[in-house]
Design a protein around this motif. Structure first.
Motif, PDB file in Angstrom:
ATOM      1  N   TRP A  50       0.885  -1.221  -0.066  1.00 54.34           N
ATOM      2  CA  TRP A  50       0.123  -0.067   0.037  1.00 54.34           C
ATOM      3  C   TRP A  50       0.787   1.433  -0.051  1.00 54.34           C
ATOM      4  O   TRP A  50       0.690   2.422  -0.834  1.00 54.34           O
ATOM      5  CB  TRP A  50      -1.162   0.002   1.132  1.00 54.34           C
ATOM      6  N   ASN A  94      -6.339   7.353   4.265  1.00 52.43           N
ATOM      7  CA  ASN A  94      -6.771   6.541   5.467  1.00 52.43           C
ATOM      8  C   ASN A  94      -8.265   6.176   5.690  1.00 52.43           C
ATOM      9  O   ASN A  94      -8.759   5.424   5.807  1.00 52.43           O
ATOM     10  CB  ASN A  94      -6.098   6.784   6.535  1.00 52.43           C
ATOM     11  N   LEU A 100     -14.581   2.487   3.524  1.00 43.51           N
ATOM     12  CA  LEU A 100     -14.935   1.576   2.462  1.00 43.51           C
ATOM     13  C   LEU A 100     -14.669  -0.088   3.130  1.00 43.51           C
ATOM     14  O   LEU A 100     -14.958  -1.003   2.450  1.00 43.51           O
ATOM     15  CB  LEU A 100     -14.106   1.394   1.235  1.00 43.51           C
ATOM     16  N   LEU A 102     -12.045  -1.149   3.952  1.00 43.07           N
ATOM     17  CA  LEU A 102     -10.810  -1.744   3.535  1.00 43.07           C
ATOM     18  C   LEU A 102      -9.738  -1.915   4.528  1.00 43.07           C
ATOM     19  O   LEU A 102      -8.684  -1.141   4.504  1.00 43.07           O
ATOM     20  CB  LEU A 102     -10.164  -1.205   2.143  1.00 43.07           C
ATOM     21  N   ALA A 106      -6.476   0.199   5.167  1.00 46.90           N
ATOM     22  CA  ALA A 106      -6.324   1.394   6.093  1.00 46.90           C
ATOM     23  C   ALA A 106      -5.060   1.580   7.156  1.00 46.90           C
ATOM     24  O   ALA A 106      -4.609   2.937   7.451  1.00 46.90           O
ATOM     25  CB  ALA A 106      -7.712   1.250   6.890  1.00 46.90           C
ATOM     26  N   THR A 107      -4.549   0.591   7.759  1.00 47.20           N
ATOM     27  CA  THR A 107      -3.532   0.529   8.506  1.00 47.20           C
ATOM     28  C   THR A 107      -2.379   1.268   7.900  1.00 47.20           C
ATOM     29  O   THR A 107      -1.930   2.073   8.404  1.00 47.20           O
ATOM     30  CB  THR A 107      -3.335  -0.808   9.251  1.00 47.20           C
ATOM     31  N   GLY A 110      -2.863   4.942   7.406  1.00 45.58           N
ATOM     32  CA  GLY A 110      -3.031   5.674   8.776  1.00 45.58           C
ATOM     33  C   GLY A 110      -1.591   5.687   9.216  1.00 45.58           C
ATOM     34  O   GLY A 110      -1.235   6.800   9.833  1.00 45.58           O
ATOM     35  N   LEU A 111      -0.630   4.870   9.152  1.00 45.05           N
ATOM     36  CA  LEU A 111       0.385   4.708   9.773  1.00 45.05           C
ATOM     37  C   LEU A 111       1.514   5.877   8.991  1.00 45.05           C
ATOM     38  O   LEU A 111       2.205   6.594   9.596  1.00 45.05           O
ATOM     39  CB  LEU A 111       1.502   3.549   9.804  1.00 45.05           C
ATOM     40  N   LYS A 112       1.358   5.848   7.544  1.00 46.29           N
ATOM     41  CA  LYS A 112       1.832   6.840   6.632  1.00 46.29           C
ATOM     42  C   LYS A 112       1.384   8.417   7.059  1.00 46.29           C
ATOM     43  O   LYS A 112       2.297   9.203   7.197  1.00 46.29           O
ATOM     44  CB  LYS A 112       1.614   6.728   5.278  1.00 46.29           C
ATOM     45  N   MET A 114       0.503   9.012  10.371  1.00 49.28           N
ATOM     46  CA  MET A 114       1.111   9.468  11.456  1.00 49.28           C
ATOM     47  C   MET A 114       2.561   9.842  11.326  1.00 49.28           C
ATOM     48  O   MET A 114       2.807  10.721  12.178  1.00 49.28           O
ATOM     49  CB  MET A 114       1.148   8.052  12.408  1.00 49.28           C
ATOM     50  N   LEU A 135      -6.571  10.048  15.488  1.00 50.95           N
ATOM     51  CA  LEU A 135      -6.606   8.973  16.285  1.00 50.95           C
ATOM     52  C   LEU A 135      -8.313   8.776  16.483  1.00 50.95           C
ATOM     53  O   LEU A 135      -9.076   7.676  16.466  1.00 50.95           O
ATOM     54  CB  LEU A 135      -6.069   8.935  17.457  1.00 50.95           C
ATOM     55  N   ASN A 138      -9.900   7.662  13.699  1.00 50.31           N
ATOM     56  CA  ASN A 138      -9.619   6.251  13.419  1.00 50.31           C
ATOM     57  C   ASN A 138     -10.072   5.158  14.364  1.00 50.31           C
ATOM     58  O   ASN A 138     -10.816   4.261  14.032  1.00 50.31           O
ATOM     59  CB  ASN A 138      -8.348   5.983  13.337  1.00 50.31           C
ATOM     60  N   THR A 141     -14.550   5.259  13.738  1.00 49.91           N
ATOM     61  CA  THR A 141     -14.770   5.620  12.325  1.00 49.91           C
ATOM     62  C   THR A 141     -16.131   5.314  11.744  1.00 49.91           C
ATOM     63  O   THR A 141     -16.930   4.035  12.182  1.00 49.91           O
ATOM     64  CB  THR A 141     -13.641   5.145  11.498  1.00 49.91           C
TER      65      THR A 141
END
Lengths: 213, 204
Positions: A50, A94, A100, A102, A106-107, A110-112, A114, A135, A138, A141
């Motif tokens: 991703w 994210n 959706l 997915l 998503a993780t 999301g880390l990107k 952060m 957060l 997330n 959500t």
């Protein structure tokens, strides 16, 4: 987090002893430690996939277009982030993956996000207000299609496995609004203002002055 | 879980289940199934085609991005171990029953079926744990019972707060999470209560 973690562990040990399940508690500790590493290692491939796709999307300009489209909303939720900052695009991707359903995508996204938010952080071991808001988005959500639970309902022969979609959308929207509102309100509390890594000198002086009154 | 099990599925609920069975929109079912099948390939296709159109060197860009995957995944290991061990121990200790007993007078006030309270308490801790409880409830009471519907809605109403906080902050090395836990838990509580209330309105 300190108290929560301490609380979970101590309660587990005490209740485990009282309920005569202390061997099960020990086994769970060992098993889950191993499982945690397995989960993290399993993430490597999905993360790479991703983040690679994300890089192409970034260079192709998709993210810039999408970020521009949500600028007003981003300004409202994250007023301190410059509107052309890559953090906005990463957070948006994210959120889309989350909505959706997915989870796999998503993780990593999301880390990107952060990591991008961390570049705006002046004290790297402390969460910024923007991180807390992100957060909250997330942990509570909006869930448009709870596919996992629908699959279970199908398996158990539900007459209408999809009937819970509407109720889930309503409930999860309430959760998201409540979570973000709480994040926004709590960042104004004196304790959390003091611990804000990005607060300016004037703000610190104002707070110090106020506490003398 | 040793909570009391009530086998009574009211007549009215049975009727609702029956009517919704007749109304099952099959096109909607296919639509939803197709959507989740196609969402990811469509996203990848879109990124590739737009990148190609904008003359991005897609292969190099992919490798560039993918490199970061390894470090992030390794970085979160200690955080993940800490939170998953604590949650695993908590679940194994049977402490949940104590919390259920403690909270049930409160949740009765909003009409939350007592059977679904363990689902509500488990949801912020473990997604798969909560799904297991939901599955168990639907096996006992049927997926189209009120309990089945409420627990299904609860599952989708919020996320595994502790896992998300540990992983997201772990990836960037943040240890002082400030008001994130509070915001996450308020979100969970509101989502779970909203799940009960909306199900009472929609499914009676």
């Amino acid at each position: 987090m300190n108290y929560i973690w301490l609380g979970l562990m101590v309660i587990a040990l005490i209740f485990g002893a009282i309920n005569g399940r202390i061997d099960a508690v020990t086994k769970a500790a060992v098993d889950n430690a191993a499982a945690a590493v397995a989960i993290a290692l399993g993430l490597i491939g999905i993360m790479a996939l991703w983040l690679g796709i994300m890089k192409i999307a970034e260079k192709g300009g998709i993210i810039r277009i999408l970020s521009r489209a949500i600028r007003p909303l981003a300004k409202l939720l994250f007023p301190s982030i410059p509107s052309d900052h890559p953090a906005i695009g990463a957070m948006l991707m994210n959120m889309i993956a989350n909505w959706l359903g997915l989870g796999n995508a998503a993780t990593p996204l999301g880390l990107k996000a952060m990591e991008e938010l961390q570049t705006l952080n002046k004290s790297k071991d402390t969460a910024t207000n923007d991180m807390a808001t992100f957060l909250a988005l997330n942990t509570a959500t909006i869930c448009l299609i709870p596919m996992t639970v629908i699959a279970v309902r199908v398996q158990l022969g539900s007459g209408n496995p999809f009937e819970i979609i509407s109720t889930t959308i309503v409930a999860s929207t309430c959760a998201m609004i409540a979570g973000v509102t709480t994040a926004k309100l709590f960042q104004r509390l004196p304790t959390f203002r003091k611990s804000d890594p990005n607060r300016t000198k004037e703000e610190s002086e104002n707070d110090a002055g106020a506490s003398h009154d | 879980m040793t909570d009391s099990i009530v086998y009574a599925a009211g007549d009215s609920l049975a009727t609702i289940a029956q009517t919704s069975q007749e109304l099952t929109p099959s096109f909607f079912v296919t639509l939803m199934k197709n959507f989740s099948t196609w969402a990811i390939p469509a996203l990848i296709f879109l990124a590739l085609i737009l990148g190609w159109y904008k003359k991005v060197k897609v292969y190099e860009a992919f490798i560039d991005g993918a490199k970061e995957g390894f470090t992030v995944a390794i970085k979160i290991i200690p955080y993940l171990v800490a939170i998953l061990v604590a949650i695993g121990m908590f679940r194994a200790s049977g402490a949940m029953d104590g919390f259920v007993a403690l909270l049930s007078p409160l949740t009765n006030l909003i009409g939350m079926p007592a059977e679904t309270l363990p689902v509500a308490l488990m949801r912020p801790l473990s997604g798969s744990g909560a799904l297991g409880l939901v599955t168990e409830l639907m096996k006992i009471h049927g997926p189209d019972s009120f309990i089945g519907r409420v627990s299904s809605t609860m599952w989708g109403s919020t996320e595994t707060t502790f896992y998300v906080i540990a992983v997201y902050f772990g990836a960037v090395g943040v240890r002082r999470v400030r008001h994130s836990i509070a915001a996450g838990l308020v979100g969970d509580a509101v989502g779970l209560i909203a799940a009960v209330l909306i199900c009472r309105i929609v499914f009676g």
